[in-house]
Design a protein around this motif. Sequence first.
Motif, PDB file in Angstrom:
ATOM      1  N   LEU A 181       0.839  -1.213   0.000  1.00 29.25           N
ATOM      2  CA  LEU A 181       0.000   0.000   0.000  1.00 29.25           C
ATOM      3  C   LEU A 181       0.866   1.252   0.000  1.00 29.25           C
ATOM      4  N   LYS A 182       1.987   1.184   0.690  1.00 24.09           N
ATOM      5  CA  LYS A 182       2.887   2.340   0.733  1.00 24.09           C
ATOM      6  C   LYS A 182       3.400   2.650  -0.673  1.00 24.09           C
ATOM      7  N   ARG A 183       3.788   1.593  -1.381  1.00 28.91           N
ATOM      8  CA  ARG A 183       4.304   1.806  -2.745  1.00 28.91           C
ATOM      9  C   ARG A 183       3.212   2.335  -3.666  1.00 28.91           C
ATOM     10  N   LEU A 184       2.014   1.749  -3.535  1.00 30.93           N
ATOM     11  CA  LEU A 184       0.921   2.203  -4.403  1.00 30.93           C
ATOM     12  C   LEU A 184       0.604   3.674  -4.152  1.00 30.93           C
ATOM     13  N   GLN A 185       0.790   4.084  -2.894  1.00 32.07           N
ATOM     14  CA  GLN A 185       0.500   5.477  -2.552  1.00 32.07           C
ATOM     15  C   GLN A 185       1.658   6.406  -2.863  1.00 32.07           C
ATOM     16  N   PHE A 280     -13.358   8.633  -3.342  1.00 31.61           N
ATOM     17  CA  PHE A 280     -12.993   8.003  -2.073  1.00 31.61           C
ATOM     18  C   PHE A 280     -11.509   7.649  -2.061  1.00 31.61           C
ATOM     19  N   PHE A 281     -10.870   7.809  -0.917  1.00 26.51           N
ATOM     20  CA  PHE A 281      -9.431   7.560  -0.848  1.00 26.51           C
ATOM     21  C   PHE A 281      -8.988   6.612   0.259  1.00 26.51           C
ATOM     22  N   GLY A 282      -9.800   6.395   1.269  1.00 25.05           N
ATOM     23  CA  GLY A 282      -9.341   5.687   2.467  1.00 25.05           C
ATOM     24  C   GLY A 282      -9.150   4.193   2.247  1.00 25.05           C
ATOM     25  N   VAL A 283      -8.874   3.499   3.343  1.00 28.30           N
ATOM     26  CA  VAL A 283      -8.712   2.045   3.288  1.00 28.30           C
ATOM     27  C   VAL A 283     -10.012   1.411   2.780  1.00 28.30           C
ATOM     28  N   GLN A 284     -11.145   2.045   3.085  1.00 29.88           N
ATOM     29  CA  GLN A 284     -12.415   1.531   2.549  1.00 29.88           C
ATOM     30  C   GLN A 284     -12.329   1.406   1.025  1.00 29.88           C
ATOM     31  N   MET A 285     -11.784   2.431   0.377  1.00 30.52           N
ATOM     32  CA  MET A 285     -11.665   2.415  -1.084  1.00 30.52           C
ATOM     33  C   MET A 285     -10.604   1.406  -1.533  1.00 30.52           C
ATOM     34  N   GLN A 286      -9.436   1.434  -0.865  1.00 29.50           N
ATOM     35  CA  GLN A 286      -8.351   0.545  -1.301  1.00 29.50           C
ATOM     36  C   GLN A 286      -8.762  -0.926  -1.187  1.00 29.50           C
ATOM     37  N   ASP A 316      -0.708  10.066   0.933  1.00 32.01           N
ATOM     38  CA  ASP A 316       0.097  11.150   0.404  1.00 32.01           C
ATOM     39  C   ASP A 316      -0.571  11.628  -0.881  1.00 32.01           C
ATOM     40  N   ASP A 317      -0.434  12.899  -1.182  1.00 32.50           N
ATOM     41  CA  ASP A 317      -1.069  13.346  -2.425  1.00 32.50           C
ATOM     42  C   ASP A 317      -0.124  13.143  -3.603  1.00 32.50           C
ATOM     43  N   GLU A 318      -0.513  13.623  -4.720  1.00 30.33           N
ATOM     44  CA  GLU A 318       0.285  13.539  -5.950  1.00 30.33           C
ATOM     45  C   GLU A 318       0.247  12.162  -6.602  1.00 30.33           C
ATOM     46  N   GLY A 322      -6.187   3.712  -6.180  1.00 30.44           N
ATOM     47  CA  GLY A 322      -7.487   3.129  -6.484  1.00 30.44           C
ATOM     48  C   GLY A 322      -7.630   1.827  -5.722  1.00 30.44           C
ATOM     49  N   PRO A 323      -8.758   1.126  -5.876  1.00 29.82           N
ATOM     50  CA  PRO A 323      -8.907  -0.163  -5.207  1.00 29.82           C
ATOM     51  C   PRO A 323      -7.772  -1.099  -5.636  1.00 29.82           C
ATOM     52  N   VAL A 324      -7.234  -1.835  -4.679  1.00 29.55           N
ATOM     53  CA  VAL A 324      -6.135  -2.754  -4.966  1.00 29.55           C
ATOM     54  C   VAL A 324      -6.649  -3.877  -5.885  1.00 29.55           C
ATOM     55  N   GLU A 325      -5.882  -4.167  -6.939  1.00 39.26           N
ATOM     56  CA  GLU A 325      -6.311  -5.142  -7.967  1.00 39.26           C
ATOM     57  C   GLU A 325      -6.786  -6.467  -7.365  1.00 39.26           C
ATOM     58  N   THR A 326      -6.044  -6.921  -6.324  1.00 41.13           N
ATOM     59  CA  THR A 326      -6.383  -8.231  -5.739  1.00 41.13           C
ATOM     60  C   THR A 326      -7.741  -8.222  -5.027  1.00 41.13           C
ATOM     61  N   MET A 327      -8.282  -7.024  -4.787  1.00 43.56           N
ATOM     62  CA  MET A 327      -9.571  -6.950  -4.100  1.00 43.56           C
ATOM     63  C   MET A 327     -10.724  -6.850  -5.112  1.00 43.56           C
TER      64      MET A 327
END
Length: 344
Positions: A181-185, A280-286, A316-318, A322-327
Amino acid sequence: MEVRVENGGSYEVGKSGWDGTIISDDLADSLEFPVIDFSFLAKGGEDEVQKLQKLHLACKDWGFFQVINHGVKEEILEKIKAAVAAFFELPFQEKKKYAMAENETEGYGQNFVVSEHQKHDWSGMIYLLTLHSQNRNFKFWPLSLPGFKEALEEYSREMQKLAEELQANFSVLMGLKRDGLKRLQGGGLKQGIRMNYYPICSRPDLVLECSPHSDGTSFTLLLQDDDVTGLQIKHNEAWVPVKPIPNSLVVNIGDATEVIYIYVTYEFDFKLRTYVDFLFFGVQMQSNGMYKSIEHRAIINEKKPRISIATFMFPDDEQEIGPVETMIDDQNHPKLYRNIKYVD
Ligand SMILES: O=C(O)CCC(=O)C(=O)O
Ligand SMILES: [Fe+2]
């Protein structure tokens, strides 16, 4: 019966507040609000998904859990609580120096709680951006209060470590490597800390101090007084009180959102309708909606004032997330949210 809550220049008028069954403390105990022993999670590897089953169920079924054995020293928790108490004990004129300006999210704000029978005390909160450190805006920090800055900085560092470890565990649960998640962000989580003070109230049945809301974060870590129950969360359409476990932290899944578009149209029946488009951006979205951001609120206590300290973690911005592919699974769990950049 009405309760009026004044917040800075604006105020809301609400109904009496109690809008749902409140589960008694005894029944709440039997519901087994999830408790996660962090020492089982810390440094867990990608092959240890089984070990994380309890965390998975907590995020999926409750959206909330209490973390014990998190490794943050008790003295650090005590120090921040004492610093926050000292801030709220300052005379109003002194606290006002750090007042939130119009259109700013940071600083000190107060609620003047009024019931139809009597006036109650001032309650308040102070919100400060803590990380990344270049985001700190010291004009809102009570720097003249001895020890406040040191206590907050130390606490902020500890929360960041814990948040990163939690994020690593969320990554593994979502089928990624620990740093997934850190890398994706594209980088570390940002952090803001909101310190709340709830005074004693002789008629707590008339006053609801922190109105129902869900957190617009990636996820939140909440430290609360050990001996006053104030937090309630919505679970199966009832309010469940969260009884503090001494020295624990409450974690909840967030749903950082942003309104991107509001449009007003005439429908075929000539009624004017308003639509709002959210991102949406939070863990709910991911987690593609697997882990839920849950509504919660805090109530005032009759006998004891209460302090709570909410550490909000933001993506982090920039970086587009999006939702993680595996989900995502086109058949059973189609993609619910668009990929987007978080900009606060
Ligand atoms: O005081 C509490 O227990 C809740 C505080 C909270 O939900 C918040 O600050 O977002
Ligand atoms: Fe909250």
